[in-house]
Motif scaffolding. Sequence first.
Motif, PDB file in Angstrom:
ATOM      1  N   GLU A  64      28.537  39.442  36.240  1.00  0.00           N
ATOM      2  CA  GLU A  64      29.156  40.331  37.223  1.00  0.00           C
ATOM      3  C   GLU A  64      28.131  41.238  37.900  1.00  0.00           C
ATOM      4  O   GLU A  64      27.061  41.531  37.355  1.00  0.00           O
ATOM      5  CB  GLU A  64      30.221  41.181  36.519  1.00  0.00           C
TER       6      GLU A  64
ATOM      7  N   GLY B   9      35.683  32.532  31.810  1.00  0.00           N
ATOM      8  CA  GLY B   9      35.017  33.419  32.755  1.00  0.00           C
ATOM      9  C   GLY B   9      34.844  34.845  32.276  1.00  0.00           C
ATOM     10  O   GLY B   9      34.409  35.708  33.036  1.00  0.00           O
TER      11      GLY B   9
ATOM     12  N   ASN C 136      33.511  38.248  30.296  1.00  0.00           N
ATOM     13  CA  ASN C 136      32.283  38.855  29.786  1.00  0.00           C
ATOM     14  C   ASN C 136      32.463  39.000  28.278  1.00  0.00           C
ATOM     15  O   ASN C 136      33.213  39.849  27.806  1.00  0.00           O
ATOM     16  CB  ASN C 136      32.070  40.224  30.440  1.00  0.00           C
TER      17      ASN C 136
ATOM     18  N   ASP D 143      44.659  39.317  33.321  1.00  0.00           N
ATOM     19  CA  ASP D 143      43.354  38.781  33.707  1.00  0.00           C
ATOM     20  C   ASP D 143      42.467  38.533  32.502  1.00  0.00           C
ATOM     21  O   ASP D 143      41.704  37.549  32.473  1.00  0.00           O
ATOM     22  CB  ASP D 143      42.662  39.740  34.683  1.00  0.00           C
TER      23      ASP D 143
ATOM     24  N   TRP E  20      41.802  28.779  36.840  1.00  0.00           N
ATOM     25  CA  TRP E  20      41.173  29.015  35.539  1.00  0.00           C
ATOM     26  C   TRP E  20      41.585  28.033  34.463  1.00  0.00           C
ATOM     27  O   TRP E  20      40.865  27.868  33.474  1.00  0.00           O
ATOM     28  CB  TRP E  20      41.453  30.459  35.098  1.00  0.00           C
TER      29      TRP E  20
ATOM     30  N   TYR F  30      40.865  34.983  32.035  1.00  0.00           N
ATOM     31  CA  TYR F  30      39.414  34.813  32.023  1.00  0.00           C
ATOM     32  C   TYR F  30      38.917  34.321  30.666  1.00  0.00           C
ATOM     33  O   TYR F  30      38.025  33.467  30.584  1.00  0.00           O
ATOM     34  CB  TYR F  30      38.709  36.140  32.341  1.00  0.00           C
TER      35      TYR F  30
ATOM     36  N   ARG G 276      33.105  40.068  41.419  1.00  0.00           N
ATOM     37  CA  ARG G 276      33.877  38.844  41.173  1.00  0.00           C
ATOM     38  C   ARG G 276      35.330  39.184  40.853  1.00  0.00           C
ATOM     39  O   ARG G 276      36.257  38.502  41.299  1.00  0.00           O
ATOM     40  CB  ARG G 276      33.251  38.054  40.019  1.00  0.00           C
ATOM     41  N   ASP G 277      35.505  40.236  40.080  1.00  0.00           N
ATOM     42  CA  ASP G 277      36.842  40.664  39.696  1.00  0.00           C
ATOM     43  C   ASP G 277      37.648  41.105  40.913  1.00  0.00           C
ATOM     44  O   ASP G 277      38.854  40.847  40.995  1.00  0.00           O
ATOM     45  CB  ASP G 277      36.719  41.810  38.688  1.00  0.00           C
TER      46      ASP G 277
ATOM     47  N   THR H  66      39.857  38.422  42.532  1.00  0.00           N
ATOM     48  CA  THR H  66      41.140  38.142  41.888  1.00  0.00           C
ATOM     49  C   THR H  66      42.202  39.126  42.356  1.00  0.00           C
ATOM     50  O   THR H  66      43.328  38.735  42.692  1.00  0.00           O
ATOM     51  CB  THR H  66      40.990  38.223  40.353  1.00  0.00           C
TER      52      THR H  66
ATOM     53  N   ARG I  45      34.476  39.994  34.304  1.00  0.00           N
ATOM     54  CA  ARG I  45      33.878  38.685  34.507  1.00  0.00           C
ATOM     55  C   ARG I  45      32.449  38.617  33.979  1.00  0.00           C
ATOM     56  O   ARG I  45      31.726  39.614  33.961  1.00  0.00           O
ATOM     57  CB  ARG I  45      33.875  38.352  36.006  1.00  0.00           C
TER      58      ARG I  45
END
Length: 323
Positions: free
Chosen positions: A71, A59, A61, A50, A123, A54, A94-95, A98, A68
């Motif tokens: 978040e 996406g 952080n 991930d 993505w 991301y 948000r995570d 997934t 994300r």
Amino acid sequence: MRIVVLAGGIGGARFLRGLKAAVPDADITVIGNTGDDIHLFGLKVCPDLDTVMYTLGGGINEDQGWGRTDESFTVKEELAAYGVGPTWFGLGDRDFATHIVRTQMLGAGYPLSAVTEALCERWQPGVRLLPMSDDRVETHVAITEDTGQPGTTQRKVIHFQEYWVRMRASVDAEAVVPVGAEQAKPAPGVLEAIAAADVILFPPSNPVVSVGTILAVPGIREAVAAAGAPVVGLSPIVGGAPVRGMADKVLAAVGVESTAAAVALHYGTGLLDGWLVDTADADAVAEVEAAGITCRAVPLMMTDLAATADMARAALELAEASR
């Protein structure tokens, strides 16, 4: 140019962003570590896959390097209110989406490689992201900790995520074991990508629990060693310390010093053709080259995209020189 990268989480993902900037037309296949995977709240969580997805998909952080952007943590707070743990692993709202999609697809019978491909449709990371294996592999760490009774300790084995996230590697790691790796098979496309590669790169990811876990899957180390392409690694150790995280703790568990030269020798001439160290470790070049691995000292701090792209170019230049 066909490039294969064996990648862990934050370091691997950020290096990949620089690699894409350095060679935007390259065909890049990423073999992602799944030894960090963990089941939480009934969901399959794949942190390294991930983080790559991301980061390259825009996406991530950026401050954390994981999770994300924008978040919130309402679900985590509600679970804690019900007394449901663990509370030390911070999945955001948000995570969660997934992990729900991934778990649903796995439950419907899709292998992890197909699920990862489906998630990447959203993505568009600009690379082909393959898990190292469709089989379940989870890295565990043996530690000794106090029992709470005066003068008594106990040896126990815990999931790597608990050691890394909850305990912050606050005690020594005595052994690191990728549970299930010996029985695992490379995911579809992994061995084929390695065999067809023009260059194979080990980014500055953790050499024990990221790249090392990928290499622990039977067939992958052998494929890298037998590949006709040059194999170049970038040191995750700068000035005798990990650039990020607590890699020194897991290196010590496998008997490797936290130096740029020691990590190169840990991979060995059977795998590496070239090795990049930071300019702060220029005195390691001779030791690495004495072992038969071509070595250069260049800046290895990923301070921004331009610096990371320069690192990637240096790795590709060393690969060309190693042919």
